[in-house]
Enzyme design. Sequence first.
Site, PDB file in Angstrom:
ATOM      1  N   ASP A 119      -2.679 -17.343   6.168  1.00  0.00           N
ATOM      2  CA  ASP A 119      -3.752 -18.218   5.653  1.00  0.00           C
ATOM      3  C   ASP A 119      -4.286 -19.118   6.763  1.00  0.00           C
ATOM      4  OD1 ASP A 119      -1.139 -19.009   5.362  1.00  0.00           O
ATOM      5  OD2 ASP A 119      -1.430 -20.168   3.537  1.00  0.00           O
ATOM      6  N   TYR A 157       0.821  -1.222   0.000  1.00  0.00           N
ATOM      7  CA  TYR A 157       0.000   0.000   0.000  1.00  0.00           C
ATOM      8  C   TYR A 157       0.851   1.267   0.000  1.00  0.00           C
ATOM      9  CZ  TYR A 157      -4.319  -2.604   0.937  1.00  0.00           C
ATOM     10  OH  TYR A 157      -5.407  -3.439   0.856  1.00  0.00           O
ATOM     11  N   ASP A 165      -5.509  -5.241   6.279  1.00  0.00           N
ATOM     12  CA  ASP A 165      -6.710  -4.735   5.616  1.00  0.00           C
ATOM     13  C   ASP A 165      -7.703  -5.879   5.392  1.00  0.00           C
ATOM     14  OD1 ASP A 165      -8.444  -3.080   4.341  1.00  0.00           O
ATOM     15  OD2 ASP A 165      -7.302  -2.880   2.498  1.00  0.00           O
ATOM     16  N   LYS A 193       3.707 -14.108   6.395  1.00  0.00           N
ATOM     17  CA  LYS A 193       3.835 -15.174   5.404  1.00  0.00           C
ATOM     18  C   LYS A 193       5.346 -15.338   5.158  1.00  0.00           C
ATOM     19  CE  LYS A 193       1.756 -17.870   2.402  1.00  0.00           C
ATOM     20  NZ  LYS A 193       0.812 -18.936   2.666  1.00  0.00           N
TER      21      LYS A 193
END
Length: 361
Positions: free
Chosen positions: A223, A123, A247, A190
């Site tokens: 995840d 972002y 987000d 991740k």
Amino acid sequence: MRKVSLIPGDGIGPEVTDAARACIDALDVGIEWEVVLAGEPAVKKGGSLLPKETLDSIRRNKIALKGPITTPIGTGFRSINVALRQELDLYACVRPSRYIEGGNSKYPGVNLVIVRENSEDLYAGVEFKDQDSKTEGLIEYINGISEKKVRKGSAISIKPFSRFACERIIRFAFALAKKENRKKVTCIHKANIMKFTDGLFLKIFKEIAPAYPGIEANDVIVDNLCMQLVLRPQEFDVLVLPNLYGDIVSDLCAGLMGGLGVAPGANIGEETALFEPVHGAAPKYTGKNKVNPVATILSAQLMLTHMGEHKKAKILEEAVCAVIREKKFTTYDLKPTRNDPAAVGTKEMTEAILKEIKKLL
Ligand code: NAD
């Protein structure tokens, strides 16, 4: 009187900020509103998307309450919401997700808070258009220094993670846990795939955690987090996440607490804080007296807490919870079916909350 900047936003923004303003005024905390514009309403008035007077007002007052602002998809119009957070260095996005009795949540006992890094990651706005000569130059450079190759003609978004920003948000998350007497901070990442960016985030989390011996620290891959949140969200307390995951997981956690209509948020910097609901401008409901004002009212409640008005903040929260618990004056999103004829409008639900505030004062 303390001045607070008020940005009504567009779409349903003016309706929900009017509701929050009425609640704060009823609590008599001595706030004087300074209404300033951003986004399309500012352009219509002959200003820029993010006028200097709006930024100056927020910098001067140090506190702002904001309605959502539309971001058209795929045009040159970059998100004003992201721009505001970057301009004011509102580096921490705080989004509580708490069970409210009588609401739409399927998860009694949920009481967690998201701490999302707000300034970096995908972002940051460092993007390169496909089929562009500058991008082709960048691709050539990357292919010269990297074993993995990027296809010619690709579009590229850069994912920067600095030690400075990672340290700042992770310290913020632990400090918040301490202040709110929370027991656990979970780092979401991740790092198994993105060794250098998410890897750095996780490494810094592990460096900082020992400075907070009373708070449990663990980490979960994003995840896996999504799956665990759907199965047993009650096991989570504070989640600290990089910008993009933050987000996405924010909307998931809004769902856990009963939907976007009730999910509040805050964007906090060293100097300034801006409070706004998680939801967007929901253009299809503009001016229809339809949507739930609670997400913005609870954002205003976070604002009161931030300003040290703990007693009044508690009254506001109690008033909202009482109306939701009673299930009588609630908007469509809190009813069992979307077209429930018993649903009331934004104004009627706000009136019911105002009545509760008066009873509790
Ligand atoms: P949205 O949150 O505006 O709406 C999605 C759906 O959620 C709505 O159609 C409605 O069904 C429901 N909803 C949202 N708010 C509600 C409320 N208060 N009460 C009841 N139901 C509610 O998301 P979107 O449609 O993806 O985005 C619309 C616009 O808002 C886009 O331009 C987007 O960029 C912008 N946006 C702004 C912000 C912000 O200002 N911080 C945040 C998210 C999206």
